[in-house]
Scaffold this motif. Structure first.
Motif, PDB file in Angstrom:
ATOM      1  N   LYS A  46      37.780  46.110  36.004  1.00 56.66           N
ATOM      2  CA  LYS A  46      36.537  44.808  36.236  1.00 56.66           C
ATOM      3  C   LYS A  46      35.907  45.008  37.449  1.00 56.66           C
ATOM      4  O   LYS A  46      37.157  44.051  38.268  1.00 56.66           O
ATOM      5  N   PRO A  47      34.513  44.205  37.500  1.00 55.98           N
ATOM      6  CA  PRO A  47      33.955  44.449  38.324  1.00 55.98           C
ATOM      7  C   PRO A  47      34.517  42.337  38.809  1.00 55.98           C
ATOM      8  O   PRO A  47      34.928  41.622  37.974  1.00 55.98           O
ATOM      9  N   VAL A  48      34.577  42.474  40.374  1.00 55.53           N
ATOM     10  CA  VAL A  48      35.603  41.195  40.999  1.00 55.53           C
ATOM     11  C   VAL A  48      34.439  39.640  40.900  1.00 55.53           C
ATOM     12  O   VAL A  48      35.268  38.594  40.011  1.00 55.53           O
ATOM     13  N   ALA A  49      32.947  39.919  40.328  1.00 54.32           N
ATOM     14  CA  ALA A  49      32.787  38.597  40.016  1.00 54.32           C
ATOM     15  C   ALA A  49      32.505  38.187  39.101  1.00 54.32           C
ATOM     16  O   ALA A  49      32.652  37.051  38.085  1.00 54.32           O
ATOM     17  N   GLU A  50      33.132  39.190  37.881  1.00 51.88           N
ATOM     18  CA  GLU A  50      33.332  39.082  36.154  1.00 51.88           C
ATOM     19  C   GLU A  50      35.200  38.844  36.033  1.00 51.88           C
ATOM     20  O   GLU A  50      35.498  37.896  35.248  1.00 51.88           O
ATOM     21  N   MET A  51      35.625  38.563  37.274  1.00 59.82           N
ATOM     22  CA  MET A  51      37.374  38.152  36.876  1.00 59.82           C
ATOM     23  C   MET A  51      37.223  36.384  36.753  1.00 59.82           C
ATOM     24  O   MET A  51      36.801  35.475  37.937  1.00 59.82           O
ATOM     25  N   SER A  52      38.566  36.269  36.571  1.00 58.88           N
ATOM     26  CA  SER A  52      38.865  35.019  36.598  1.00 58.88           C
ATOM     27  C   SER A  52      38.977  34.758  37.254  1.00 58.88           C
ATOM     28  O   SER A  52      40.053  35.422  38.127  1.00 58.88           O
ATOM     29  N   PHE A  53      39.895  32.945  38.188  1.00 56.66           N
ATOM     30  CA  PHE A  53      40.582  32.953  39.271  1.00 56.66           C
ATOM     31  C   PHE A  53      42.303  33.676  39.355  1.00 56.66           C
ATOM     32  O   PHE A  53      42.001  34.642  39.976  1.00 56.66           O
ATOM     33  N   GLU A  54      42.437  33.458  38.021  1.00 56.30           N
ATOM     34  CA  GLU A  54      44.097  34.283  37.891  1.00 56.30           C
ATOM     35  C   GLU A  54      43.582  35.302  37.997  1.00 56.30           C
ATOM     36  O   GLU A  54      44.812  35.829  39.126  1.00 56.30           O
ATOM     37  N   GLU A  55      42.655  36.145  36.906  1.00 55.51           N
ATOM     38  CA  GLU A  55      42.749  37.311  37.443  1.00 55.51           C
ATOM     39  C   GLU A  55      42.262  37.994  38.642  1.00 55.51           C
ATOM     40  O   GLU A  55      43.045  38.913  39.468  1.00 55.51           O
ATOM     41  N   ALA A  56      41.676  37.271  39.880  1.00 55.89           N
ATOM     42  CA  ALA A  56      41.595  38.226  41.046  1.00 55.89           C
ATOM     43  C   ALA A  56      42.322  37.370  41.486  1.00 55.89           C
ATOM     44  O   ALA A  56      43.078  38.809  42.812  1.00 55.89           O
ATOM     45  N   MET A  57      43.106  36.796  42.132  1.00 57.59           N
ATOM     46  CA  MET A  57      44.288  36.462  42.085  1.00 57.59           C
ATOM     47  C   MET A  57      45.315  37.297  42.395  1.00 57.59           C
ATOM     48  O   MET A  57      46.183  37.719  43.052  1.00 57.59           O
ATOM     49  N   ALA A  58      45.266  37.822  41.136  1.00 55.32           N
ATOM     50  CA  ALA A  58      47.435  38.560  40.752  1.00 55.32           C
ATOM     51  C   ALA A  58      46.587  39.680  40.831  1.00 55.32           C
ATOM     52  O   ALA A  58      47.236  40.736  41.878  1.00 55.32           O
ATOM     53  N   ALA A  59      45.467  40.346  40.912  1.00 51.11           N
ATOM     54  CA  ALA A  59      45.029  41.737  41.665  1.00 51.11           C
ATOM     55  C   ALA A  59      45.314  42.067  43.160  1.00 51.11           C
ATOM     56  O   ALA A  59      45.309  42.495  43.933  1.00 51.11           O
ATOM     57  N   LEU A  60      44.422  40.347  44.131  1.00 48.57           N
ATOM     58  CA  LEU A  60      44.657  39.834  45.302  1.00 48.57           C
ATOM     59  C   LEU A  60      46.258  39.854  45.503  1.00 48.57           C
ATOM     60  O   LEU A  60      46.531  40.974  46.967  1.00 48.57           O
ATOM     61  N   GLU A  61      47.631  39.347  45.507  1.00 48.09           N
ATOM     62  CA  GLU A  61      48.714  39.630  45.052  1.00 48.09           C
ATOM     63  C   GLU A  61      49.087  40.748  44.943  1.00 48.09           C
ATOM     64  O   GLU A  61      50.054  41.252  45.334  1.00 48.09           O
TER      65      GLU A  61
END
Length: 80
Positions: free
Chosen positions: A4-19
């Protein structure tokens, strides 16, 4: 990493991916080239999360009160 492109991620999705990216980098079991790509992806995720947080902060509103303490509506929070 997700497809999934980062720009389409919710905050929660992006934070989980970052972690997950940070955890993989901290373990040190990722090959050098993959570590570089993962670091770049983590930086993109961080920027996305920061933007999402800023956008959310801008939406926060304070309740405006009249002289008697009755709510009259909302006003933007100062400093944003």
């Amino acid at each position: 990493m997700t497809d999934k492109p980062v720009a389409e991620m919710s905050f929660e999705e992006a934070m989980a991916a970052l972690e997950a990216a940070v955890a993989a980098l901290e373990r040190g079991d990722v090959p050098l080239e993959e570590s570089i790509n993962l670091s770049q992806h983590a930086a993109e995720l961080k920027r996305h999360c920061e933007k999402k947080l800023k956008d959310a902060e801008e939406k926060v509103a304070a309740i405006a009160l009249d002289g008697e303490g009755n709510p009259t509506g909302t006003a933007p929070v100062e400093g944003l």
